[in-house]
Design a protein around this motif. Structure first.
Motif, PDB file in Angstrom:
ATOM      1  N   PRO A  76       0.840  -1.195   0.000  1.00  0.00           N
ATOM      2  CA  PRO A  76       0.000   0.000   0.000  1.00  0.00           C
ATOM      3  C   PRO A  76       0.878   1.249   0.000  1.00  0.00           C
ATOM      4  O   PRO A  76       2.005   1.236   0.502  1.00  0.00           O
ATOM      5  N   PHE A  77       0.341   2.331  -0.552  1.00  0.00           N
ATOM      6  CA  PHE A  77       1.124   3.562  -0.725  1.00  0.00           C
ATOM      7  C   PHE A  77       1.696   4.061   0.603  1.00  0.00           C
ATOM      8  O   PHE A  77       2.863   4.407   0.695  1.00  0.00           O
ATOM      9  N   LEU A  78       0.888   4.107   1.662  1.00  0.00           N
ATOM     10  CA  LEU A  78       1.353   4.636   2.945  1.00  0.00           C
ATOM     11  C   LEU A  78       2.262   3.678   3.698  1.00  0.00           C
ATOM     12  O   LEU A  78       2.863   4.049   4.696  1.00  0.00           O
ATOM     13  N   ALA A  79       2.384   2.427   3.244  1.00  0.00           N
ATOM     14  CA  ALA A  79       3.261   1.465   3.911  1.00  0.00           C
ATOM     15  C   ALA A  79       4.683   1.492   3.353  1.00  0.00           C
ATOM     16  O   ALA A  79       5.571   0.873   3.917  1.00  0.00           O
ATOM     17  N   ARG A  80       4.890   2.214   2.285  1.00  0.00           N
ATOM     18  CA  ARG A  80       6.230   2.281   1.693  1.00  0.00           C
ATOM     19  C   ARG A  80       7.150   3.099   2.591  1.00  0.00           C
ATOM     20  O   ARG A  80       6.759   4.140   3.126  1.00  0.00           O
ATOM     21  N   PRO A  81       8.404   2.677   2.765  1.00  0.00           N
ATOM     22  CA  PRO A  81       9.321   3.380   3.676  1.00  0.00           C
ATOM     23  C   PRO A  81       9.573   4.839   3.296  1.00  0.00           C
ATOM     24  O   PRO A  81       9.654   5.702   4.172  1.00  0.00           O
ATOM     25  N   GLY A  82       9.699   5.127   2.016  1.00  0.00           N
ATOM     26  CA  GLY A  82       9.939   6.511   1.596  1.00  0.00           C
ATOM     27  C   GLY A  82       8.773   7.424   1.935  1.00  0.00           C
ATOM     28  O   GLY A  82       8.962   8.557   2.367  1.00  0.00           O
ATOM     29  N   VAL A  83       7.567   6.926   1.769  1.00  0.00           N
ATOM     30  CA  VAL A  83       6.373   7.719   2.072  1.00  0.00           C
ATOM     31  C   VAL A  83       6.235   7.895   3.574  1.00  0.00           C
ATOM     32  O   VAL A  83       5.894   8.965   4.057  1.00  0.00           O
ATOM     33  N   ARG A  84       6.536   6.843   4.328  1.00  0.00           N
ATOM     34  CA  ARG A  84       6.417   6.928   5.792  1.00  0.00           C
ATOM     35  C   ARG A  84       7.392   7.948   6.367  1.00  0.00           C
ATOM     36  O   ARG A  84       7.121   8.561   7.379  1.00  0.00           O
ATOM     37  N   ARG A  85       8.544   8.128   5.736  1.00  0.00           N
ATOM     38  CA  ARG A  85       9.491   9.145   6.187  1.00  0.00           C
ATOM     39  C   ARG A  85       9.098  10.540   5.722  1.00  0.00           C
ATOM     40  O   ARG A  85       9.414  11.523   6.379  1.00  0.00           O
ATOM     41  N   LEU A  86       8.425  10.625   4.605  1.00  0.00           N
ATOM     42  CA  LEU A  86       8.091  11.914   4.027  1.00  0.00           C
ATOM     43  C   LEU A  86       6.850  12.557   4.664  1.00  0.00           C
ATOM     44  O   LEU A  86       6.769  13.779   4.765  1.00  0.00           O
ATOM     45  N   VAL A  87       5.899  11.764   5.112  1.00  0.00           N
ATOM     46  CA  VAL A  87       4.643  12.288   5.659  1.00  0.00           C
ATOM     47  C   VAL A  87       4.869  13.189   6.873  1.00  0.00           C
ATOM     48  O   VAL A  87       4.350  14.309   6.916  1.00  0.00           O
ATOM     49  N   PRO A  88       5.664  12.790   7.891  1.00  0.00           N
ATOM     50  CA  PRO A  88       5.882  13.704   9.020  1.00  0.00           C
ATOM     51  C   PRO A  88       6.564  15.011   8.598  1.00  0.00           C
ATOM     52  O   PRO A  88       6.225  16.085   9.099  1.00  0.00           O
ATOM     53  N   PHE A  89       7.509  14.907   7.665  1.00  0.00           N
ATOM     54  CA  PHE A  89       8.189  16.110   7.175  1.00  0.00           C
ATOM     55  C   PHE A  89       7.206  17.074   6.530  1.00  0.00           C
ATOM     56  O   PHE A  89       7.234  18.276   6.791  1.00  0.00           O
ATOM     57  N   VAL A  90       6.313  16.559   5.703  1.00  0.00           N
ATOM     58  CA  VAL A  90       5.334  17.408   5.016  1.00  0.00           C
ATOM     59  C   VAL A  90       4.376  18.043   6.029  1.00  0.00           C
ATOM     60  O   VAL A  90       4.066  19.237   5.934  1.00  0.00           O
ATOM     61  N   LEU A  91       3.916  17.279   7.003  1.00  0.00           N
ATOM     62  CA  LEU A  91       2.990  17.822   8.008  1.00  0.00           C
ATOM     63  C   LEU A  91       3.648  18.901   8.863  1.00  0.00           C
ATOM     64  O   LEU A  91       3.071  19.969   9.083  1.00  0.00           O
ATOM     65  N   ILE A  92       4.854  18.647   9.333  1.00  0.00           N
ATOM     66  CA  ILE A  92       5.562  19.636  10.158  1.00  0.00           C
ATOM     67  C   ILE A  92       5.876  20.880   9.341  1.00  0.00           C
ATOM     68  O   ILE A  92       5.746  22.012   9.831  1.00  0.00           O
ATOM     69  N   THR A  93       6.276  20.704   8.094  1.00  0.00           N
ATOM     70  CA  THR A  93       6.568  21.840   7.227  1.00  0.00           C
ATOM     71  C   THR A  93       5.324  22.689   6.983  1.00  0.00           C
ATOM     72  O   THR A  93       5.383  23.917   7.027  1.00  0.00           O
ATOM     73  N   ALA A  94       4.185  22.052   6.756  1.00  0.00           N
ATOM     74  CA  ALA A  94       2.941  22.795   6.526  1.00  0.00           C
ATOM     75  C   ALA A  94       2.549  23.602   7.755  1.00  0.00           C
ATOM     76  O   ALA A  94       2.212  24.790   7.649  1.00  0.00           O
ATOM     77  N   VAL A  95       2.619  22.997   8.923  1.00  0.00           N
ATOM     78  CA  VAL A  95       2.270  23.711  10.159  1.00  0.00           C
ATOM     79  C   VAL A  95       3.256  24.856  10.406  1.00  0.00           C
ATOM     80  O   VAL A  95       2.858  25.965  10.780  1.00  0.00           O
ATOM     81  N   ALA A  96       4.545  24.606  10.180  1.00  0.00           N
ATOM     82  CA  ALA A  96       5.555  25.648  10.389  1.00  0.00           C
ATOM     83  C   ALA A  96       5.339  26.821   9.433  1.00  0.00           C
ATOM     84  O   ALA A  96       5.419  27.986   9.844  1.00  0.00           O
ATOM     85  N   LEU A  97       5.048  26.539   8.172  1.00  0.00           N
ATOM     86  CA  LEU A  97       4.844  27.631   7.220  1.00  0.00           C
ATOM     87  C   LEU A  97       3.577  28.425   7.525  1.00  0.00           C
ATOM     88  O   LEU A  97       3.567  29.653   7.373  1.00  0.00           O
ATOM     89  N   ILE A  98       2.528  27.753   7.966  1.00  0.00           N
ATOM     90  CA  ILE A  98       1.319  28.479   8.381  1.00  0.00           C
ATOM     91  C   ILE A  98       1.640  29.389   9.559  1.00  0.00           C
ATOM     92  O   ILE A  98       1.258  30.562   9.581  1.00  0.00           O
ATOM     93  N   PHE A  99       2.361  28.867  10.550  1.00  0.00           N
ATOM     94  CA  PHE A  99       2.744  29.669  11.715  1.00  0.00           C
ATOM     95  C   PHE A  99       3.610  30.849  11.300  1.00  0.00           C
ATOM     96  O   PHE A  99       3.422  31.971  11.782  1.00  0.00           O
ATOM     97  N   ILE A 100       4.553  30.609  10.392  1.00  0.00           N
ATOM     98  CA  ILE A 100       5.464  31.668   9.963  1.00  0.00           C
ATOM     99  C   ILE A 100       4.704  32.798   9.273  1.00  0.00           C
ATOM    100  O   ILE A 100       4.881  33.968   9.598  1.00  0.00           O
ATOM    101  N   PHE A 101       3.827  32.467   8.335  1.00  0.00           N
ATOM    102  CA  PHE A 101       3.168  33.510   7.559  1.00  0.00           C
ATOM    103  C   PHE A 101       1.985  34.148   8.270  1.00  0.00           C
ATOM    104  O   PHE A 101       1.469  35.168   7.816  1.00  0.00           O
ATOM    105  N   GLU A 102       1.559  33.601   9.409  1.00  0.00           N
ATOM    106  CA  GLU A 102       0.532  34.257  10.216  1.00  0.00           C
ATOM    107  C   GLU A 102       1.132  35.356  11.103  1.00  0.00           C
ATOM    108  O   GLU A 102       0.426  36.224  11.574  1.00  0.00           O
ATOM    109  N   ASN A 103       2.434  35.308  11.352  1.00  0.00           N
ATOM    110  CA  ASN A 103       3.112  36.290  12.192  1.00  0.00           C
ATOM    111  C   ASN A 103       3.792  37.318  11.292  1.00  0.00           C
ATOM    112  O   ASN A 103       4.930  37.132  10.880  1.00  0.00           O
TER     113      ASN A 103
END
Length: 88
Positions: free
Chosen positions: A13-40
């Motif tokens: 399955p797509f989410l069980a692949r090792p590359g995707v499993r490593r990339l998902v936390p990075f994408v989520l943290i990056t999205a939250v960080a960029l939202i926080f950055i551009f709100e200030n």
């Protein structure tokens, strides 16, 4: 028609692949960080050793985030290259 022979690869399955499993936390943290950055967006004074610089807070946060990402890249690269060399 389904293949069941020994040369047929089973699909993960797509989410069980090792590359995707490593990339998902990075994408989520990056999205939250960029939202926080551009709100200030207010201006702040930052002391850089001697000079005092006035700049938007989002710019300072973006610089700090980029330096953190750069440090992560160098740490991961260093750790993976250190583990790839096996003593004989």
């Amino acid at each position: 028609m389904a293949r069941t022979g020994p040369d047929h690869k089973t699909r993960q399955p797509f989410l069980a692949r090792p590359g995707v499993r490593r990339l998902v936390p990075f994408v989520l943290i990056t999205a939250v960080a960029l939202i926080f950055i551009f709100e200030n967006r207010s201006d702040v004074e930052i002391r850089l050793l001697v000079p005092i610089v006035t700049m938007p807070l989002w710019g300072a946060l973006l610089i700090a985030w980029a330096l953190g990402m750069l440090a992560c890249v160098f740490t991961v690269r260093r750790r993976s290259s250190r583990h790839s060399r096996q003593p004989r």
